[in-house]
Design a protein around this motif. Structure first.
Motif, PDB file in Angstrom:
ATOM      1  N   MET A 152       0.807  -1.218   0.000  1.00  0.00           N
ATOM      2  CA  MET A 152       0.000   0.000   0.000  1.00  0.00           C
ATOM      3  C   MET A 152       0.841   1.269   0.000  1.00  0.00           C
ATOM      4  O   MET A 152       0.336   2.345  -0.288  1.00  0.00           O
ATOM      5  CB  MET A 152      -0.942   0.016   1.211  1.00  0.00           C
ATOM      6  CG  MET A 152      -1.986  -1.083   1.190  1.00  0.00           C
ATOM      7  SD  MET A 152      -3.129  -0.934   2.588  1.00  0.00           S
ATOM      8  CE  MET A 152      -4.244  -2.309   2.242  1.00  0.00           C
ATOM      9  N   GLY A 153       2.114   1.148   0.351  1.00  0.00           N
ATOM     10  CA  GLY A 153       2.991   2.306   0.323  1.00  0.00           C
ATOM     11  C   GLY A 153       3.077   3.007   1.654  1.00  0.00           C
ATOM     12  O   GLY A 153       2.691   2.491   2.705  1.00  0.00           O
ATOM     13  N   ASN A 154       3.609   4.228   1.621  1.00  0.00           N
ATOM     14  CA  ASN A 154       3.828   5.004   2.835  1.00  0.00           C
ATOM     15  C   ASN A 154       2.535   5.630   3.342  1.00  0.00           C
ATOM     16  O   ASN A 154       1.738   6.149   2.562  1.00  0.00           O
ATOM     17  CB  ASN A 154       4.866   6.096   2.590  1.00  0.00           C
ATOM     18  CG  ASN A 154       6.249   5.531   2.381  1.00  0.00           C
ATOM     19  OD1 ASN A 154       6.575   4.451   2.899  1.00  0.00           O
ATOM     20  ND2 ASN A 154       7.081   6.241   1.640  1.00  0.00           N
ATOM     21  N   ILE A 155       2.368   5.579   4.649  1.00  0.00           N
ATOM     22  CA  ILE A 155       1.210   6.158   5.306  1.00  0.00           C
ATOM     23  C   ILE A 155       1.710   7.075   6.424  1.00  0.00           C
ATOM     24  O   ILE A 155       2.596   6.704   7.196  1.00  0.00           O
ATOM     25  CB  ILE A 155       0.298   5.069   5.907  1.00  0.00           C
ATOM     26  CG1 ILE A 155      -0.237   4.145   4.814  1.00  0.00           C
ATOM     27  CG2 ILE A 155      -0.844   5.684   6.693  1.00  0.00           C
ATOM     28  CD1 ILE A 155      -1.215   4.798   3.875  1.00  0.00           C
ATOM     29  N   THR A 259      -3.047  10.190   8.974  1.00  0.00           N
ATOM     30  CA  THR A 259      -3.219  11.607   8.655  1.00  0.00           C
ATOM     31  C   THR A 259      -3.094  11.896   7.168  1.00  0.00           C
ATOM     32  O   THR A 259      -3.520  12.952   6.702  1.00  0.00           O
ATOM     33  CB  THR A 259      -2.178  12.444   9.417  1.00  0.00           C
ATOM     34  OG1 THR A 259      -0.865  12.007   9.062  1.00  0.00           O
ATOM     35  CG2 THR A 259      -2.367  12.295  10.923  1.00  0.00           C
ATOM     36  N   SER A 260      -2.503  10.976   6.415  1.00  0.00           N
ATOM     37  CA  SER A 260      -2.339  11.223   4.980  1.00  0.00           C
ATOM     38  C   SER A 260      -3.504  10.678   4.170  1.00  0.00           C
ATOM     39  O   SER A 260      -3.456  10.672   2.945  1.00  0.00           O
ATOM     40  CB  SER A 260      -1.029  10.592   4.492  1.00  0.00           C
ATOM     41  OG  SER A 260      -1.008   9.198   4.771  1.00  0.00           O
ATOM     42  N   GLY A 261      -4.544  10.242   4.844  1.00  0.00           N
ATOM     43  CA  GLY A 261      -5.702   9.735   4.110  1.00  0.00           C
ATOM     44  C   GLY A 261      -6.272   8.499   4.759  1.00  0.00           C
ATOM     45  O   GLY A 261      -6.508   8.466   5.960  1.00  0.00           O
ATOM     46  N   SER A 262      -6.433   7.459   3.980  1.00  0.00           N
ATOM     47  CA  SER A 262      -7.072   6.249   4.474  1.00  0.00           C
ATOM     48  C   SER A 262      -6.488   5.039   3.757  1.00  0.00           C
ATOM     49  O   SER A 262      -5.745   5.160   2.778  1.00  0.00           O
ATOM     50  CB  SER A 262      -8.585   6.319   4.245  1.00  0.00           C
ATOM     51  OG  SER A 262      -8.858   6.493   2.854  1.00  0.00           O
ATOM     52  N   ILE A 263      -6.825   3.870   4.266  1.00  0.00           N
ATOM     53  CA  ILE A 263      -6.460   2.606   3.646  1.00  0.00           C
ATOM     54  C   ILE A 263      -7.733   1.956   3.134  1.00  0.00           C
ATOM     55  O   ILE A 263      -8.703   1.825   3.893  1.00  0.00           O
ATOM     56  CB  ILE A 263      -5.774   1.665   4.656  1.00  0.00           C
ATOM     57  CG1 ILE A 263      -4.429   2.234   5.098  1.00  0.00           C
ATOM     58  CG2 ILE A 263      -5.589   0.275   4.070  1.00  0.00           C
ATOM     59  CD1 ILE A 263      -3.786   1.439   6.213  1.00  0.00           C
TER      60      ILE A 263
END
Length: 281
Positions: A152-155, A259-263
């Motif tokens: 999913m990458g960086n969160i 804080t950067s969005g959602s999964i």
């Protein structure tokens, strides 16, 4: 009447007990006294020369009190007393024991830091007031940190303790509000969680829980794995606390917000979430 104040040393096996049991309220079932003058050390497992122990308060004080003196700062005070006929002799050491009899702390009686002897006779009672201070951090939402979720990458995420109180008034003073009879579960948020200290609203679900504690590490891990067939949803963060599905009064005592969005969790992913709490003195 004479009185004094001494510092106590939390032993390694004391930290091990707290992290393995996740239960602060049982750390002082007894107070023991003895006659050894050996200096306290972290690795000790017993008093040097115990002569007596007590679980009684002789109704002089309450058995214990719990006070939150500031956000995340708890003062837990136990009261134990020896009656006239108990623990008579030249006393030099004392310690708190769990309900099961494990020594949590060991200290010498001191005056201005210097070891002294307390002479107790059948003409006197001895009341020991034992104070533990638990400081939890962070109690305000942290700045976002970046971690990687494979596939999913960086969160970016932030964390906070929430100040939850359970039905007995303990909550996060019991390390995440997870006592032996609670769920100790991950709960997922389907909208951005409220990260204020006063808010302890849990997410939904009951996933995973604590991993068996390894003595001597002084940290405890929680892990949650959701298979491809489970929890297909958009996730904005997660909490650790009681099982929201099993207890109407359940609380979240620790929160993580993405804080950067959602999964977006769907049938193409197996999602694993972990967190770690460490305990120092």
């Amino acid at each position: 009447m004479q009185q004094g104040e001494c510092q106590n040393l939390i032993l390694d096996q004391g930290l091990n007990y707290i992290l393995s049991s996740l239960n602060m309220r049982s750390i002082c079932g007894y107070i023991a006294v003895g006659t050894s003058s050996t200096a306290p050390a972290y690795g000790q497992t017993s008093l040097g020369a115990q002569i007596a122990e007590t679980a009684d308060n002789l109704e002089i004080q309450d058995k214990y009190t719990l006070t939150r003196t500031a956000n995340g700062v708890f003062t837990l005070v136990f009261f134990k007393a020896f009656d006239y006929h108990q623990a008579n002799g030249n006393l030099t050491e004392f310690g708190a024991k769990t309900i099961g009899g494990l020594l949590i702390t060991r200290s010498l009686f001191t005056n201005l830091g210097n070891p002294i002897t307390i002479t107790k006779t059948s003409d006197t009672r001895l009341l020991l007031t034992y104070t533990f201070t638990l400081v939890l951090s962070p109690v305000v939402e942290t700045a976002a940190n970046t971690f990687n979720i494979a596939g999913m990458g960086n969160i970016d995420s932030s964390i906070v303790f929430t100040g939850a109180q359970d039905n007995f008034g303990w909550g996060d003073a019991d390390l995440f509000g997870c006592t032996a009879d609670k769920g100790k579960a991950f709960n997922l948020y389907t909208s951005a969680p409220n990260m204020s200290y006063a808010n302890s609203t849990p997410g939904s679900g009951n996933y995973g829980g604590p991993i068996t504690y390894t003595a001597g590490t002084f940290y405890r891990d929680w892990s949650c794995e959701i298979p491809p067939t489970g929890a297909d949803m958009t996730i904005y963060g997660y909490s650790i606390g009681e099982d929201a599905g099993a207890n109407a009064n359940s609380k979240s005592c620790f929160k993580v917000k993405f804080t950067s969005g959602s999964i977006v969790k769907n049938k193409d992913y197996r999602l694993t979430l972990n967190c770690r709490v460490s305990l120092t003195r």
